[in-house]
Write an enzyme that holds these catalytic residues in place. Structure first.
Site, PDB file in Angstrom:
ATOM      1  N   SER A  80      -4.785   3.827  -3.209  1.00  0.00           N
ATOM      2  CA  SER A  80      -3.980   2.698  -3.659  1.00  0.00           C
ATOM      3  C   SER A  80      -2.955   3.242  -4.629  1.00  0.00           C
ATOM      4  O   SER A  80      -3.058   4.375  -5.090  1.00  0.00           O
ATOM      5  CB  SER A  80      -4.854   1.627  -4.317  1.00  0.00           C
ATOM      6  N   THR A  81      -1.946   2.455  -4.963  1.00  0.00           N
ATOM      7  CA  THR A  81      -0.829   2.948  -5.771  1.00  0.00           C
ATOM      8  C   THR A  81      -1.285   3.568  -7.075  1.00  0.00           C
ATOM      9  O   THR A  81      -0.833   4.648  -7.474  1.00  0.00           O
ATOM     10  CB  THR A  81       0.156   1.799  -6.059  1.00  0.00           C
TER      11      THR A  81
END
Length: 263
Positions: A15-16
């Site tokens: 995820s980011t």
């Protein structure tokens, strides 16, 4: 099924917020997965690289592609269980689908055998812990943003509101859409329903944001959002914003009543 003919689908996800964390890069995960396949004599059927998507839901392009291509592989291989799901309900649903299709699941770091009751029990327990951690992170983020809204004001990371352009944390008036926003307020204050306004805009081929169609909900959001009179709202917190208003305060108050600004 002969163990040495096992076809593995290698799934890696970041995820980011995790992309900069050592050991969680896509290349690092896939490198470990390939080595594991080699040690087990498994065949790499395909690799699925999921970048910038949360594990809290199943709406991920690579995850969807992998599940749609289940005829290509016999087992899903991940580095850790939380790479595939951070929601116990979604994980349970996936396991039911895999079992129904006689497919397997393997997590290298947890080393669970999903064919026995104890393995299934421990796997479910770890998934619930991962979900709890994810929910706690979400709660901390929400509390942090509420504190920012109370003490600092400003924008708190929303998308593109109709009537404005949102770039690098700054709202600017969209010269084409601003007239539609004003028309919506004037029509509603003259007694036209939200359904009628939405239908009228669609009949006139005026697209909503990102080319979508208008509906009652999209009209409702515009009519009740203090953003259009120069304020920002986060939950129950309302503060004066730094962006230009595009609706007169009197028009807004006629619909919503006076704005209660947090001190």
């Amino acid at each position: 099924m002969d163990e040495h003919s096992v076809r593995a689908a290698l799934y890696a996800r970041v995820s980011t917020e995790e992309q900069a964390m050592e050991g969680f890069s896509l290349d690092a995960q896939l490198g470990r997965l390939r080595k594991y396949c080699s040690s087990q004599g498994w065949i790499v059927a395909d690799e699925y690289r999921e970048e910038g998507h949360s594990g809290r839901n199943i709406k991920r392009p690579e995850y969807t592609r992998m599940m749609d291509e289940s005829e290509k592989w016999d087992i899903v291989l991940v580095l850790k269980m939380d790479r595939i799901h951070r929601n116990s309900e979604n994980f349970t649903r996936m396991m039911k689908d895999l079992n129904a299709s006689n497919k397997g699941f393997c997590s290298i770091m947890e080393q669970f055998d999903t064919s026995n009751a104890m393995g299934r029990f421990v796997m479910d327990l770890i998934q619930r812990i991962a979900q709890l951690e994810s929910e706690q992170i979400g709660e901390r983020v929400k509390l942090g943003m509420e504190q920012k809204a109370r003490t600092m004001g400003g924008l708190l990371g929303f998308g593109q509101p109709y009537g404005y352009d949102y770039r690098k944390g700054v709202l600017s008036v969209n010269d084409d859409e601003v007239f539609v926003v004003r028309a919506i307020y004037r029509m509603y204050n003259k007694g036209f329903s939200m359904e009628f306004i939405a239908t009228s805009l669609n009949d006139a081929s005026i697209p909503a944001k990102k080319g979508g169609r208008w509906n009652k909900q999209s009209i409702f959001k515009i009519l009740h959002n203090p953003l259009y009179v120069g304020y920002v709202k986060w939950g129950e917190i309302v503060r004066e914003g730094d962006h230009p208003a595009i609706i007169d305060m009197d028009e807004f108050i006629t619909i919503n009543g006076p704005i209660k600004v947090n001190s």
